[in-house]
Scaffold this motif. Sequence first.
Motif, PDB file in Angstrom:
ATOM      1  N   LEU A 170       0.846  -1.196   0.000  1.00 21.48           N
ATOM      2  CA  LEU A 170       0.000   0.000   0.000  1.00 21.48           C
ATOM      3  C   LEU A 170       0.876   1.238   0.000  1.00 21.48           C
ATOM      4  O   LEU A 170       1.767   1.380   0.850  1.00 21.48           O
ATOM      5  CB  LEU A 170      -0.905   0.013   1.242  1.00 21.48           C
ATOM      6  CG  LEU A 170      -1.788   1.247   1.414  1.00 21.48           C
ATOM      7  CD1 LEU A 170      -2.867   1.295   0.328  1.00 21.48           C
ATOM      8  CD2 LEU A 170      -2.442   1.257   2.803  1.00 21.48           C
ATOM      9  N   ALA A 171       0.621   2.158  -0.935  1.00 21.01           N
ATOM     10  CA  ALA A 171       1.331   3.432  -0.946  1.00 21.01           C
ATOM     11  C   ALA A 171       0.833   4.311   0.198  1.00 21.01           C
ATOM     12  O   ALA A 171      -0.378   4.418   0.427  1.00 21.01           O
ATOM     13  CB  ALA A 171       1.112   4.148  -2.277  1.00 21.01           C
ATOM     14  N   THR A 172       1.740   4.928   0.918  1.00 19.77           N
ATOM     15  CA  THR A 172       1.319   5.819   2.002  1.00 19.77           C
ATOM     16  C   THR A 172       0.525   7.001   1.450  1.00 19.77           C
ATOM     17  O   THR A 172      -0.349   7.531   2.137  1.00 19.77           O
ATOM     18  CB  THR A 172       2.536   6.326   2.791  1.00 19.77           C
ATOM     19  OG1 THR A 172       3.464   6.960   1.901  1.00 19.77           O
ATOM     20  CG2 THR A 172       3.246   5.169   3.485  1.00 19.77           C
TER      21      THR A 172
ATOM     22  N   MET B  43      -1.881  -4.133   6.120  1.00 17.13           N
ATOM     23  CA  MET B  43      -1.024  -4.462   4.991  1.00 17.13           C
ATOM     24  C   MET B  43       0.385  -4.792   5.474  1.00 17.13           C
ATOM     25  O   MET B  43       0.874  -4.225   6.447  1.00 17.13           O
ATOM     26  CB  MET B  43      -0.968  -3.293   4.014  1.00 17.13           C
ATOM     27  CG  MET B  43      -2.337  -2.838   3.513  1.00 17.13           C
ATOM     28  SD  MET B  43      -3.131  -4.074   2.481  1.00 17.13           S
ATOM     29  CE  MET B  43      -2.461  -3.647   0.881  1.00 17.13           C
ATOM     30  N   ASN B  44       1.062  -5.663   4.735  1.00 17.12           N
ATOM     31  CA  ASN B  44       2.430  -6.035   5.099  1.00 17.12           C
ATOM     32  C   ASN B  44       3.428  -4.904   4.890  1.00 17.12           C
ATOM     33  O   ASN B  44       4.296  -4.677   5.723  1.00 17.12           O
ATOM     34  CB  ASN B  44       2.894  -7.242   4.284  1.00 17.12           C
ATOM     35  CG  ASN B  44       2.138  -8.509   4.593  1.00 17.12           C
ATOM     36  OD1 ASN B  44       1.684  -9.191   3.677  1.00 17.12           O
ATOM     37  ND2 ASN B  44       1.979  -8.853   5.859  1.00 17.12           N
ATOM     38  N   PHE B  45       3.299  -4.215   3.750  1.00 23.13           N
ATOM     39  CA  PHE B  45       4.314  -3.223   3.390  1.00 23.13           C
ATOM     40  C   PHE B  45       3.669  -1.890   3.023  1.00 23.13           C
ATOM     41  O   PHE B  45       2.792  -1.836   2.155  1.00 23.13           O
ATOM     42  CB  PHE B  45       5.158  -3.716   2.208  1.00 23.13           C
ATOM     43  CG  PHE B  45       5.904  -4.986   2.476  1.00 23.13           C
ATOM     44  CD1 PHE B  45       7.067  -4.974   3.233  1.00 23.13           C
ATOM     45  CD2 PHE B  45       5.438  -6.195   1.994  1.00 23.13           C
ATOM     46  CE1 PHE B  45       7.759  -6.142   3.503  1.00 23.13           C
ATOM     47  CE2 PHE B  45       6.121  -7.378   2.252  1.00 23.13           C
ATOM     48  CZ  PHE B  45       7.279  -7.349   3.022  1.00 23.13           C
ATOM     49  N   GLY B  46       4.128  -0.827   3.686  1.00 22.51           N
ATOM     50  CA  GLY B  46       3.779   0.524   3.291  1.00 22.51           C
ATOM     51  C   GLY B  46       4.892   1.072   2.415  1.00 22.51           C
ATOM     52  O   GLY B  46       6.080   0.836   2.678  1.00 22.51           O
ATOM     53  N   LEU B  47       4.524   1.807   1.364  1.00 24.54           N
ATOM     54  CA  LEU B  47       5.491   2.297   0.386  1.00 24.54           C
ATOM     55  C   LEU B  47       5.412   3.814   0.298  1.00 24.54           C
ATOM     56  O   LEU B  47       4.361   4.366  -0.059  1.00 24.54           O
ATOM     57  CB  LEU B  47       5.205   1.691  -0.998  1.00 24.54           C
ATOM     58  CG  LEU B  47       4.959   0.182  -1.054  1.00 24.54           C
ATOM     59  CD1 LEU B  47       4.639  -0.234  -2.470  1.00 24.54           C
ATOM     60  CD2 LEU B  47       6.165  -0.580  -0.523  1.00 24.54           C
TER      61      LEU B  47
ATOM     62  N   GLU C 121       0.406   1.972  -6.814  1.00 26.74           N
ATOM     63  CA  GLU C 121       0.612   0.525  -6.688  1.00 26.74           C
ATOM     64  C   GLU C 121      -0.364  -0.259  -7.565  1.00 26.74           C
ATOM     65  O   GLU C 121      -0.073  -1.387  -7.989  1.00 26.74           O
ATOM     66  CB  GLU C 121       0.506   0.077  -5.225  1.00 26.74           C
ATOM     67  CG  GLU C 121      -0.865   0.228  -4.591  1.00 26.74           C
ATOM     68  CD  GLU C 121      -1.112   1.590  -3.966  1.00 26.74           C
ATOM     69  OE1 GLU C 121      -1.907   1.655  -3.011  1.00 26.74           O
ATOM     70  OE2 GLU C 121      -0.534   2.580  -4.437  1.00 26.74           O
ATOM     71  N   ASP C 122      -1.537   0.305  -7.871  1.00 27.12           N
ATOM     72  CA  ASP C 122      -2.503  -0.368  -8.752  1.00 27.12           C
ATOM     73  C   ASP C 122      -1.920  -0.633 -10.134  1.00 27.12           C
ATOM     74  O   ASP C 122      -2.288  -1.611 -10.798  1.00 27.12           O
ATOM     75  CB  ASP C 122      -3.769   0.481  -8.910  1.00 27.12           C
ATOM     76  CG  ASP C 122      -4.591   0.584  -7.643  1.00 27.12           C
ATOM     77  OD1 ASP C 122      -4.203  -0.033  -6.630  1.00 27.12           O
ATOM     78  OD2 ASP C 122      -5.614   1.289  -7.660  1.00 27.12           O
ATOM     79  N   THR C 123      -1.024   0.230 -10.598  1.00 28.18           N
ATOM     80  CA  THR C 123      -0.468   0.105 -11.949  1.00 28.18           C
ATOM     81  C   THR C 123       0.553  -1.021 -12.042  1.00 28.18           C
ATOM     82  O   THR C 123       1.032  -1.334 -13.136  1.00 28.18           O
ATOM     83  CB  THR C 123       0.190   1.426 -12.398  1.00 28.18           C
ATOM     84  OG1 THR C 123       1.356   1.683 -11.599  1.00 28.18           O
ATOM     85  CG2 THR C 123      -0.781   2.592 -12.252  1.00 28.18           C
ATOM     86  N   TRP C 124       0.908  -1.619 -10.915  1.00 32.82           N
ATOM     87  CA  TRP C 124       1.910  -2.682 -10.898  1.00 32.82           C
ATOM     88  C   TRP C 124       1.307  -4.075 -11.088  1.00 32.82           C
ATOM     89  O   TRP C 124       2.048  -5.060 -11.155  1.00 32.82           O
ATOM     90  CB  TRP C 124       2.666  -2.659  -9.576  1.00 32.82           C
ATOM     91  CG  TRP C 124       3.542  -1.452  -9.398  1.00 32.82           C
ATOM     92  CD1 TRP C 124       3.857  -0.509 -10.333  1.00 32.82           C
ATOM     93  CD2 TRP C 124       4.233  -1.078  -8.202  1.00 32.82           C
ATOM     94  NE1 TRP C 124       4.690   0.442  -9.797  1.00 32.82           N
ATOM     95  CE2 TRP C 124       4.946   0.118  -8.481  1.00 32.82           C
ATOM     96  CE3 TRP C 124       4.318  -1.613  -6.925  1.00 32.82           C
ATOM     97  CZ2 TRP C 124       5.724   0.773  -7.534  1.00 32.82           C
ATOM     98  CZ3 TRP C 124       5.099  -0.980  -5.978  1.00 32.82           C
ATOM     99  CH2 TRP C 124       5.802   0.203  -6.277  1.00 32.82           C
TER     100      TRP C 124
END
Length: 256
Positions: free
Chosen positions: A140-142, A164-168, A176-179
């Motif tokens: 998840l993007a911060t 979520m495991n990882f905040g970015l 992050e949706d585009t990934w």
Amino acid sequence: MSARISWISRTPVKALALQHLDETELGEGGVAGDRRFYLIGETGRLVSNKDVPAFQLIQASYDEDHDELALSLPDGRLLRGRVERGEEVTTSFHRRPRTARLVVGPWNGVLSELADEPLRLVEPATSGVDRGRSGAATLLATASLGALGDVLGVESVDGRRFRMNFGLEGLAAHEEDTWIGRRVRIGEAVVIPHGNVGRCVITTQNPDTGVSDLDTLKGLAAYRRDVETTEPLPFGVHAAVVQPGRVRVGDAVEPD
């Protein structure tokens, strides 16, 4: 600014309070030790903090070397013991059968009291991650939290609500949706996001109190209802791990 890991979180027992880590080993099954155990009711159905919001106030720790589980309750009680495995059972995990083994110890009675129904702790053959290996890690993007906060008219939204495991940090909101479908290097590991994480009422709960005090679902519906998505009310993505490795807070995150 390039994207970097802002936080790493897990919980040894699904639905209980999150732990925040400085680093972790990310394997094909997800973050090491994440959701190693979960709780079921009398019929074998998964019981979560959607059913018992107070679960979010219980801190769990698991010592793999000594096979010891400890639960710290809000009233100060500490339940600690070695994990003894009982019979194998078939559980209903989000309406899908999943084989697990009963866990015998001092935890079931107290957790049953909190839930006001008989509960049993179980250990699955793999883990209690919702989507299995195709969704072993969540990202998840911060900035996505900031976008939701703007819609809701609040200064900030606690990322723990989304578990979520990882905040970015360093990404645009929902970048992050585009990934989805792309290889993404995260620290020493590589993941491929397979879809969006759809949201439920758990995200309305304050992780410090268990009380529903922020209408996250209304906010998501206001600006995310019509986006193209794999699950409704999307917020963050889930990913398969295609190259295990060490991940640390501050590590770079970059799609290939």
